[in-house]
Write a protein that holds these residues in place. Sequence first.
Motif, PDB file in Angstrom:
ATOM      1  N   LYS A 127       0.822  -1.201   0.000  1.00 59.87           N
ATOM      2  CA  LYS A 127       0.000   0.000   0.000  1.00 59.87           C
ATOM      3  C   LYS A 127       0.864   1.261   0.000  1.00 59.87           C
ATOM      4  O   LYS A 127       0.420   2.319  -0.460  1.00 59.87           O
ATOM      5  N   ALA A 128       2.092   1.135   0.500  1.00 61.77           N
ATOM      6  CA  ALA A 128       2.967   2.307   0.581  1.00 61.77           C
ATOM      7  C   ALA A 128       3.716   2.587  -0.715  1.00 61.77           C
ATOM      8  O   ALA A 128       4.366   3.615  -0.851  1.00 61.77           O
ATOM      9  N   ILE A 129       3.653   1.674  -1.686  1.00 64.63           N
ATOM     10  CA  ILE A 129       4.370   1.825  -2.948  1.00 64.63           C
ATOM     11  C   ILE A 129       3.354   1.759  -4.092  1.00 64.63           C
ATOM     12  O   ILE A 129       2.818   0.700  -4.398  1.00 64.63           O
ATOM     13  N   LYS A 130       3.111   2.885  -4.723  1.00 64.14           N
ATOM     14  CA  LYS A 130       2.124   2.924  -5.801  1.00 64.14           C
ATOM     15  C   LYS A 130       2.692   2.415  -7.116  1.00 64.14           C
ATOM     16  O   LYS A 130       1.977   1.814  -7.920  1.00 64.14           O
ATOM     17  N   ARG A 131       3.952   2.712  -7.381  1.00 64.78           N
ATOM     18  CA  ARG A 131       4.563   2.271  -8.639  1.00 64.78           C
ATOM     19  C   ARG A 131       5.852   1.492  -8.325  1.00 64.78           C
ATOM     20  O   ARG A 131       6.968   2.005  -8.453  1.00 64.78           O
ATOM     21  N   PRO A 132       5.710   0.253  -7.866  1.00 62.90           N
ATOM     22  CA  PRO A 132       6.897  -0.526  -7.497  1.00 62.90           C
ATOM     23  C   PRO A 132       7.762  -0.825  -8.724  1.00 62.90           C
ATOM     24  O   PRO A 132       7.252  -1.077  -9.816  1.00 62.90           O
ATOM     25  N   ILE A 133       9.053  -0.773  -8.514  1.00 65.93           N
ATOM     26  CA  ILE A 133      10.011  -1.040  -9.592  1.00 65.93           C
ATOM     27  C   ILE A 133      10.982  -2.163  -9.209  1.00 65.93           C
ATOM     28  O   ILE A 133      11.259  -3.063  -9.991  1.00 65.93           O
ATOM     29  N   TYR A 134      11.497  -2.089  -7.976  1.00 61.32           N
ATOM     30  CA  TYR A 134      12.585  -2.973  -7.574  1.00 61.32           C
ATOM     31  C   TYR A 134      12.153  -3.959  -6.498  1.00 61.32           C
ATOM     32  O   TYR A 134      11.232  -3.690  -5.717  1.00 61.32           O
ATOM     33  N   ILE A 135      12.883  -5.080  -6.455  1.00 57.27           N
ATOM     34  CA  ILE A 135      12.631  -6.121  -5.459  1.00 57.27           C
ATOM     35  C   ILE A 135      13.953  -6.524  -4.809  1.00 57.27           C
ATOM     36  O   ILE A 135      14.978  -6.648  -5.496  1.00 57.27           O
ATOM     37  N   ARG A 136      13.898  -6.727  -3.527  1.00 57.34           N
ATOM     38  CA  ARG A 136      14.967  -7.426  -2.820  1.00 57.34           C
ATOM     39  C   ARG A 136      14.328  -8.567  -2.053  1.00 57.34           C
ATOM     40  O   ARG A 136      13.419  -8.353  -1.248  1.00 57.34           O
ATOM     41  N   TYR A 137      14.830  -9.773  -2.342  1.00 63.68           N
ATOM     42  CA  TYR A 137      14.292 -10.938  -1.633  1.00 63.68           C
ATOM     43  C   TYR A 137      15.397 -11.576  -0.799  1.00 63.68           C
ATOM     44  O   TYR A 137      16.487 -11.885  -1.316  1.00 63.68           O
ATOM     45  N   ALA A 138      15.079 -11.776   0.477  1.00 63.29           N
ATOM     46  CA  ALA A 138      16.018 -12.417   1.414  1.00 63.29           C
ATOM     47  C   ALA A 138      17.359 -11.704   1.406  1.00 63.29           C
ATOM     48  O   ALA A 138      18.398 -12.323   1.649  1.00 63.29           O
ATOM     49  N   PHE A 139      17.320 -10.409   1.136  1.00 65.62           N
ATOM     50  CA  PHE A 139      18.551  -9.639   1.015  1.00 65.62           C
ATOM     51  C   PHE A 139      18.828  -8.894   2.318  1.00 65.62           C
ATOM     52  O   PHE A 139      18.727  -7.674   2.409  1.00 65.62           O
ATOM     53  N   SER A 140      19.161  -9.671   3.333  1.00 62.39           N
ATOM     54  CA  SER A 140      19.488  -9.094   4.642  1.00 62.39           C
ATOM     55  C   SER A 140      20.349 -10.092   5.393  1.00 62.39           C
ATOM     56  O   SER A 140      20.612 -11.203   4.908  1.00 62.39           O
ATOM     57  N   GLY A 141      20.794  -9.686   6.593  1.00 61.91           N
ATOM     58  CA  GLY A 141      21.711 -10.539   7.337  1.00 61.91           C
ATOM     59  C   GLY A 141      21.119 -11.893   7.695  1.00 61.91           C
ATOM     60  O   GLY A 141      21.696 -12.938   7.391  1.00 61.91           O
TER      61      GLY A 141
END
Length: 773
Positions: A736-750
């Motif tokens: 809901k906070a992103i009206k025009r999503p472009i990028y994805i990060r999956y499991a990209f954290s410590g």
Amino acid sequence: MKVFLVAFFLLVSNLLVRAESIRIKDTITPDKTMVYKTIDNTKLSLHVFNPKGHQITHQTPVIVFFFGGGWVGGNPKQFYEQSRYFADRGVVAISAEYRVHKTHGSTPFDAVTDGKSVMRWVREHASDLGIDPNKIVAAGGSAGGHVAACTGSIEGYDEVGEDLSISSKPNAMILYNPVLDTTEKGYGLAKVGESRKTDISPNHHIKKGMVPTLICHGKADKTVPFENAERFYSAMKEAGNTCQLEAFEAKGHGFFNSSFFRGNKADKIVYTELMQKSYAFLKAQFINSDVKPANLFSDHMVLQRGMHVPVWGTAKASQEVIVSFAGQQKTARADVYGSWHVQLDTLQPSKTGRDLIISGEKDTVISDVLVGEVWICSGQSNMAMQPKAVPEIEALVSKAKHIRSFEVNRTVSLQEEAEVNGSWSAQTSKSAVGFSFACFLEEAGDMPVGIIHNSWGSSSIEAWMPRAMTKEFDYYKTIMDDFDDDTLTQNRIKYIVAKGENRTIKEDVFLRRQPNILYNAMMKPLAPYAVRGLVWYQGERNTRYISGVPEVTKANWFHKVSGMKEYGGILSAWIEEYRKVWQNDAMEFMVVMLPGYGKGTVNTPEIDPNDPTAESWAWMRESQLQVLKLPNTSVINTIDLGAIKNIHPKDKLPIGQRLALEAAKQTLGQNIIAEGPKMKLIVLKKQKLIVNFYNAEGLKTTDGKSPTGFWISDETMQWKSAQAKIKGETVILKSKAIKRPIYIRYAFSGKPDVNLVNGANLPAYPFRTDSED
């Protein structure tokens, strides 16, 4: 003021190191000096270097060096470092003085006379020197190489009054860029004169019966033409003599000099190669006894199925060697270095232990040899973790039937070694990951598995990198140049290694965190043993920084390693370099992805383990995945494993299982799903991003809930946790906070919270779609 103090501290430190280096350099001195001849009130001496504990009752070989300088100048110090090298290996070494024009007004003919006097004196005083009078090597460089060559080729020019019944001929010769032709085709015509230009020209005095000779010559030598050495070699072979010519591309006249003599101008890599070849040549002539296989070939070993299998070792020069195994018989002859090598034809798997017989003057029988799959398992502490630390893996011990392990002893070397320390055993491997991988692979393939365990805790990839990679990576060249200039560190390494198993934990850590020297001692001598591939579980040491090589201090000297963002390119080049070393372009590499961990870098150690922007291990995983651009590589996904606060997690069993799955698919040809979902394509549809995957059959979550671990953003790069839903073999993302999503990060954290798997219960691979400026 603070900046001034730091600068002052560094200046003083550098001065102290430099002073200490000079002090240590000056300690390369002879054990004794002996006068061998007095002529015209001039005393000529021999500078003698003895092996540790040497006694005159010993009968060791001796190598006598003659310095270069065009017969005009020079001194015995030119070969001090080489002399110490041989003395450290049990050979008496002598750096000889002879007359030169600048000091004595002498000619090249006088130098030859002195050289022959040296040979005669050394042989006559063999009992005083503790040497074998029939194992004398004449060696030297440039004009000194000429003097050495003349002792083995020129008749006459003997000193008046000497006992000519004592031979002045050596038993072998080792020559570096030697003057072999004193005519207009070579060097020195102006000094010997037109009328006598062939009198002491070795190329003009070659005959049958001359002693075995090794020539090392730079092809770019503008002083002594390489063609001279080629001509000498051809004539020696035509006469039926033993001669080896080693050509060094793009190397000039003084390339054979050591750092002691030539300082920073010395080529350390080539110098090391020269010394290794020189010692191997001497050893083959005078030290090697009967046929000896390399240490890798021992009872209980496993040979690789389905590919040619090299078998190698040492023997006396020219000795015939026969290797017999599984109905095959292969024959080889040891070369001038005493090296022999045969290659067995492809072998079929065998659970029955058989004998491999290596025959020379007597037979060496290697028993209980199996044939199956052989893998090297290497890395740092998570590869080194033992099975007893993981109950689930220890429980597999009783089920293992045809698993063998070779444990590489943990040591280091300042130069590439020919032999590895370790042995094969029918006992459990000391690596939990390696052993569990072997268990599941044995089950999958129904054949023996051999694991060569070769790891050391807290070691960086730089510790396992060959020097050859300095040509490709400037940062690594800088590291190695600094290392080479650090005499204190090198001497401390030698001291610790000499202590063997008595070294302290602190000393052990000091060794394992150095660059290159683990590769030299523990990896290089494994090649070219036939293996299917290498499992690499390493990277933790290289997660200290997000990017770049940090400035180091006395407190963090071990941080001189590449950062996470550079690691992928380095690892890819490392794989390609190893394939060259093994001469196997199809060698498999399976990289274990670093699992979840909740700590950050040195700069930001405390992080939110789920934050997709933090300086976390996510960047290292992304780097590791870069190797997939190379053929015959895979990355084992561990994103669902690990522990927030423990860098040594105990959930190693799934890693062994996943490694075995990948190996079964890629190397056993089994039609199975071996990997979790991998991002294939992103489709933007209205305000949603649709992720398409490879390996997505049966896509699901482990807990039946919505997929977790997805973050999306628009062009502002403000990341928001995404609502995710599985639809068929895709995942649909929105926020809901992103009206025009472009990028994805999956499991990209410590240590991300993830639950997405495929029908084989294998986790989805982490990824990101945004690119960096």
